[in-house]
Write a protein that holds these residues in place. Structure first.
Motif, PDB file in Angstrom:
ATOM      1  N   VAL A 177      -4.063  -3.814   0.400  1.00  0.00           N
ATOM      2  CA  VAL A 177      -2.696  -4.200   0.041  1.00  0.00           C
ATOM      3  C   VAL A 177      -1.787  -2.980   0.131  1.00  0.00           C
ATOM      4  CG1 VAL A 177      -1.186  -5.116  -1.758  1.00  0.00           C
ATOM      5  CG2 VAL A 177      -3.503  -6.036  -1.490  1.00  0.00           C
ATOM      6  N   VAL A 178      -0.646  -3.156   0.792  1.00  0.00           N
ATOM      7  CA  VAL A 178       0.389  -2.117   0.842  1.00  0.00           C
ATOM      8  C   VAL A 178       1.565  -2.593   0.008  1.00  0.00           C
ATOM      9  CG1 VAL A 178       2.042  -0.891   2.298  1.00  0.00           C
ATOM     10  CG2 VAL A 178      -0.309  -1.239   3.092  1.00  0.00           C
ATOM     11  N   VAL A 179       2.065  -1.711  -0.857  1.00  0.00           N
ATOM     12  CA  VAL A 179       3.148  -2.061  -1.767  1.00  0.00           C
ATOM     13  C   VAL A 179       4.404  -1.284  -1.393  1.00  0.00           C
ATOM     14  CG1 VAL A 179       2.351  -0.323  -3.395  1.00  0.00           C
ATOM     15  CG2 VAL A 179       3.854  -2.111  -4.201  1.00  0.00           C
ATOM     16  N   THR A 180       5.561  -1.959  -1.462  1.00  0.00           N
ATOM     17  CA  THR A 180       6.839  -1.344  -1.094  1.00  0.00           C
ATOM     18  C   THR A 180       7.859  -1.557  -2.196  1.00  0.00           C
ATOM     19  OG1 THR A 180       6.413  -1.769   1.257  1.00  0.00           O
ATOM     20  CG2 THR A 180       8.684  -1.286   0.622  1.00  0.00           C
ATOM     21  N   ASN A 181       8.503  -0.474  -2.618  1.00  0.00           N
ATOM     22  CA  ASN A 181       9.613  -0.580  -3.565  1.00  0.00           C
ATOM     23  C   ASN A 181      10.827  -1.086  -2.799  1.00  0.00           C
ATOM     24  OD1 ASN A 181      12.015   0.131  -5.097  1.00  0.00           O
ATOM     25  ND2 ASN A 181      10.674   1.355  -6.402  1.00  0.00           N
ATOM     26  N   THR A 182      11.332  -2.256  -3.156  1.00  0.00           N
ATOM     27  CA  THR A 182      12.414  -2.881  -2.392  1.00  0.00           C
ATOM     28  C   THR A 182      13.730  -2.128  -2.508  1.00  0.00           C
ATOM     29  OG1 THR A 182      12.811  -4.372  -4.265  1.00  0.00           O
ATOM     30  CG2 THR A 182      11.378  -5.173  -2.522  1.00  0.00           C
ATOM     31  N   THR A 183      13.865  -1.259  -3.490  1.00  0.00           N
ATOM     32  CA  THR A 183      15.095  -0.483  -3.658  1.00  0.00           C
ATOM     33  C   THR A 183      15.068   0.810  -2.852  1.00  0.00           C
ATOM     34  OG1 THR A 183      15.439  -1.375  -5.883  1.00  0.00           O
ATOM     35  CG2 THR A 183      16.618   0.646  -5.321  1.00  0.00           C
ATOM     36  N   THR A 184      13.941   1.530  -2.923  1.00  0.00           N
ATOM     37  CA  THR A 184      13.854   2.841  -2.274  1.00  0.00           C
ATOM     38  C   THR A 184      13.142   2.798  -0.925  1.00  0.00           C
ATOM     39  OG1 THR A 184      11.730   3.383  -3.321  1.00  0.00           O
ATOM     40  CG2 THR A 184      13.746   3.909  -4.550  1.00  0.00           C
ATOM     41  N   ALA A 185      12.451   1.688  -0.630  1.00  0.00           N
ATOM     42  CA  ALA A 185      11.651   1.532   0.600  1.00  0.00           C
ATOM     43  C   ALA A 185      10.416   2.423   0.601  1.00  0.00           C
ATOM     44  CB  ALA A 185      12.490   1.781   1.852  1.00  0.00           C
ATOM     45  N   CYS A 186      10.100   3.071  -0.513  1.00  0.00           N
ATOM     46  CA  CYS A 186       8.869   3.861  -0.587  1.00  0.00           C
ATOM     47  C   CYS A 186       7.674   2.919  -0.647  1.00  0.00           C
ATOM     48  CB  CYS A 186       8.883   4.758  -1.819  1.00  0.00           C
ATOM     49  SG  CYS A 186      10.139   6.061  -1.763  1.00  0.00           S
ATOM     50  N   ASN A 187       6.621   3.248   0.084  1.00  0.00           N
ATOM     51  CA  ASN A 187       5.440   2.388   0.076  1.00  0.00           C
ATOM     52  C   ASN A 187       4.168   3.198  -0.095  1.00  0.00           C
ATOM     53  OD1 ASN A 187       4.344   3.092   2.849  1.00  0.00           O
ATOM     54  ND2 ASN A 187       6.380   2.356   3.394  1.00  0.00           N
ATOM     55  N   ALA A 188       3.118   2.507  -0.521  1.00  0.00           N
ATOM     56  CA  ALA A 188       1.830   3.150  -0.747  1.00  0.00           C
ATOM     57  C   ALA A 188       0.743   2.089  -0.716  1.00  0.00           C
ATOM     58  CB  ALA A 188       1.816   3.881  -2.089  1.00  0.00           C
ATOM     59  N   GLY A 189      -0.478   2.528  -0.450  1.00  0.00           N
ATOM     60  CA  GLY A 189      -1.612   1.621  -0.485  1.00  0.00           C
ATOM     61  C   GLY A 189      -2.133   1.460  -1.894  1.00  0.00           C
ATOM     62  N   MET A 190      -2.621   0.273  -2.207  1.00  0.00           N
ATOM     63  CA  MET A 190      -3.208   0.026  -3.511  1.00  0.00           C
ATOM     64  C   MET A 190      -4.635   0.580  -3.566  1.00  0.00           C
ATOM     65  SD  MET A 190      -0.891  -1.480  -5.418  1.00  0.00           S
ATOM     66  CE  MET A 190       0.028  -0.075  -4.766  1.00  0.00           C
ATOM     67  N   THR A 191      -5.169   0.672  -4.771  1.00  0.00           N
ATOM     68  CA  THR A 191      -6.485   1.258  -4.974  1.00  0.00           C
ATOM     69  C   THR A 191      -7.591   0.313  -4.510  1.00  0.00           C
ATOM     70  OG1 THR A 191      -5.643   2.446  -6.900  1.00  0.00           O
ATOM     71  CG2 THR A 191      -8.026   2.262  -6.704  1.00  0.00           C
ATOM     72  N   GLY A 192      -8.514   0.841  -3.706  1.00  0.00           N
ATOM     73  CA  GLY A 192      -9.676   0.064  -3.308  1.00  0.00           C
ATOM     74  C   GLY A 192      -9.375  -1.035  -2.299  1.00  0.00           C
ATOM     75  N   ASN A 193     -10.309  -1.976  -2.180  1.00  0.00           N
ATOM     76  CA  ASN A 193     -10.170  -3.082  -1.255  1.00  0.00           C
ATOM     77  C   ASN A 193     -11.041  -4.241  -1.714  1.00  0.00           C
ATOM     78  OD1 ASN A 193     -12.897  -2.576  -0.293  1.00  0.00           O
ATOM     79  ND2 ASN A 193     -12.027  -0.859   0.855  1.00  0.00           N
ATOM     80  N   ALA A 194     -10.912  -5.345  -1.017  1.00  0.00           N
ATOM     81  CA  ALA A 194     -11.759  -6.508  -1.276  1.00  0.00           C
ATOM     82  C   ALA A 194     -12.476  -6.862   0.012  1.00  0.00           C
ATOM     83  CB  ALA A 194     -10.927  -7.683  -1.774  1.00  0.00           C
ATOM     84  N   ILE A 195     -13.802  -6.920  -0.039  1.00  0.00           N
ATOM     85  CA  ILE A 195     -14.598  -7.247   1.141  1.00  0.00           C
ATOM     86  C   ILE A 195     -15.089  -8.680   1.017  1.00  0.00           C
ATOM     87  CG2 ILE A 195     -16.639  -6.674   2.489  1.00  0.00           C
ATOM     88  CD1 ILE A 195     -16.351  -3.805   1.467  1.00  0.00           C
ATOM     89  N   VAL A 196     -14.665  -9.489   1.975  1.00  0.00           N
ATOM     90  CA  VAL A 196     -15.039 -10.899   1.983  1.00  0.00           C
ATOM     91  C   VAL A 196     -16.092 -11.125   3.064  1.00  0.00           C
ATOM     92  CG1 VAL A 196     -14.244 -13.259   2.368  1.00  0.00           C
ATOM     93  CG2 VAL A 196     -12.800 -11.648   1.108  1.00  0.00           C
ATOM     94  N   THR A 197     -17.209 -11.728   2.682  1.00  0.00           N
ATOM     95  CA  THR A 197     -18.268 -12.077   3.634  1.00  0.00           C
ATOM     96  C   THR A 197     -18.541 -13.578   3.567  1.00  0.00           C
ATOM     97  OG1 THR A 197     -19.961 -11.549   1.977  1.00  0.00           O
ATOM     98  CG2 THR A 197     -19.351  -9.803   3.524  1.00  0.00           C
ATOM     99  N   ILE A 198     -19.079 -14.097   4.661  1.00  0.00           N
ATOM    100  CA  ILE A 198     -19.366 -15.534   4.756  1.00  0.00           C
ATOM    101  C   ILE A 198     -20.869 -15.734   4.855  1.00  0.00           C
ATOM    102  CG2 ILE A 198     -18.939 -17.666   6.036  1.00  0.00           C
ATOM    103  CD1 ILE A 198     -16.411 -16.337   7.163  1.00  0.00           C
ATOM    104  N   ASP A 199     -21.433 -16.475   3.907  1.00  0.00           N
ATOM    105  CA  ASP A 199     -22.864 -16.774   3.930  1.00  0.00           C
ATOM    106  C   ASP A 199     -23.111 -18.012   4.787  1.00  0.00           C
ATOM    107  OD1 ASP A 199     -23.434 -14.671   2.203  1.00  0.00           O
ATOM    108  OD2 ASP A 199     -23.087 -15.909   0.418  1.00  0.00           O
ATOM    109  N   PRO A 200     -24.050 -17.923   5.714  1.00  0.00           N
ATOM    110  CA  PRO A 200     -24.318 -19.098   6.566  1.00  0.00           C
ATOM    111  C   PRO A 200     -24.992 -20.209   5.766  1.00  0.00           C
ATOM    112  CG  PRO A 200     -25.952 -17.398   6.968  1.00  0.00           C
ATOM    113  CD  PRO A 200     -24.923 -16.785   6.054  1.00  0.00           C
ATOM    114  N   LEU A 201     -24.774 -21.432   6.193  1.00  0.00           N
ATOM    115  CA  LEU A 201     -25.441 -22.571   5.575  1.00  0.00           C
ATOM    116  C   LEU A 201     -26.896 -22.622   6.033  1.00  0.00           C
ATOM    117  CD1 LEU A 201     -22.684 -25.322   6.013  1.00  0.00           C
ATOM    118  CD2 LEU A 201     -23.150 -23.905   3.989  1.00  0.00           C
ATOM    119  N   PRO A 202     -27.760 -23.298   5.266  1.00  0.00           N
ATOM    120  CA  PRO A 202     -29.150 -23.456   5.703  1.00  0.00           C
ATOM    121  C   PRO A 202     -29.217 -24.187   7.038  1.00  0.00           C
ATOM    122  CG  PRO A 202     -28.888 -24.098   3.404  1.00  0.00           C
ATOM    123  CD  PRO A 202     -27.506 -23.926   3.964  1.00  0.00           C
ATOM    124  N   THR A 203     -30.221 -23.848   7.808  1.00  0.00           N
ATOM    125  CA  THR A 203     -30.418 -24.529   9.071  1.00  0.00           C
ATOM    126  C   THR A 203     -30.729 -26.007   8.835  1.00  0.00           C
ATOM    127  OG1 THR A 203     -31.284 -22.493  10.056  1.00  0.00           O
ATOM    128  CG2 THR A 203     -31.783 -24.552  11.205  1.00  0.00           C
TER     129      THR A 203
END
Length: 209
Positions: A177-203
């Motif tokens: 996630v990137v965050v931007t101050n709408t008044t000053t236009a300063c931006n920065a990245g948020m801390t960490g991340n979210a990793i999404v994985t997809i588990d396959p269904l059984p055969t």
């Protein structure tokens, strides 16, 4: 000259010449402004200069950087990152005569948005509704934009003062996630991340019998 005792007078020999050296031509300080914390700063200069004159930028009464020689055209003292008011002093190299330039340039630093943690790491079963990705908190007046593997994803969301939910994400990848101050236009990245994985269904196999 007159002798006070005899009242005799005489003209002294020789003469003394007094020369008045001119002061440097006064120029206008230019530049200044605001920039985001961690940035490269803002430029400060003069709207003109004179050959044979040295120009020194001042932060308060303290020299800021090296003096710059006049060229006959506007000059730049480069980028300045320190907040405060800047002035300039000119000195004619041959005579040492000096004077302050007119005006000043102010430099201000806008802070970066407050960083909060990205939430939502996990997996879901193929064909499911996805995995919700969000932020642990938000600030009003701040805009939050989700990215998947550095590619913009969806629309930005305005801060509310509470947690933010970007909704279920169905594509596997690393979400930031990137965050931007709408008044000053300063931006920065948020801390960490979210990793999404997809588990396959059984055969799937055919039921027999």
């Amino acid at each position: 000259a007159i002798d006070n005792t005899t009242l005799c007078s005489a003209t002294m020999t020789g003469s003394a010449t007094v020369n008045i050296n001119p002061l440097p031509v006064v120029r206008m300080v230019t530049g200044g402004g605001t920039y985001c914390s961690g940035g490269t700063g803002v430029a400060i200069g003069l709207d003109g200069s004179t050959a044979g004159t040295s120009y020194q930028l001042l932060s308060g009464i303290t020299p800021s950087g090296a003096a710059v020689s006049g060229t006959g055209v506007p000059i730049s003292f480069g980028l300045r990152t320190g907040a405060g008011s800047y002035t300039a002093r000119a000195t004619i190299t041959a005579t040492g005569c000096t004077t302050l330039m007119t005006g000043s340039a102010a430099v201000a630093i806008n802070p970066l948005p407050i960083a909060t943690s990205v939430t939502g790491t996990g997996s879901y079963c193929a064909g499911g509704t996805g995995r919700n990705v969000g932020l642990a908190g938000s600030v009003p007046g701040i805009s939050y934009q989700l990215y998947r593997d550095s590619v913009l994803t969806g629309s930005s969301m305005a801060g509310t003062g509470a947690v933010i939910d970007f909704g279920p994400q169905t594509l596997a990848g690393t979400y930031t996630v990137v965050v931007t101050n709408t008044t000053t236009a300063c931006n920065a990245g948020m801390t960490g991340n979210a990793i999404v994985t997809i588990d396959p269904l059984p055969t799937a196999y055919a039921v027999t019998g």
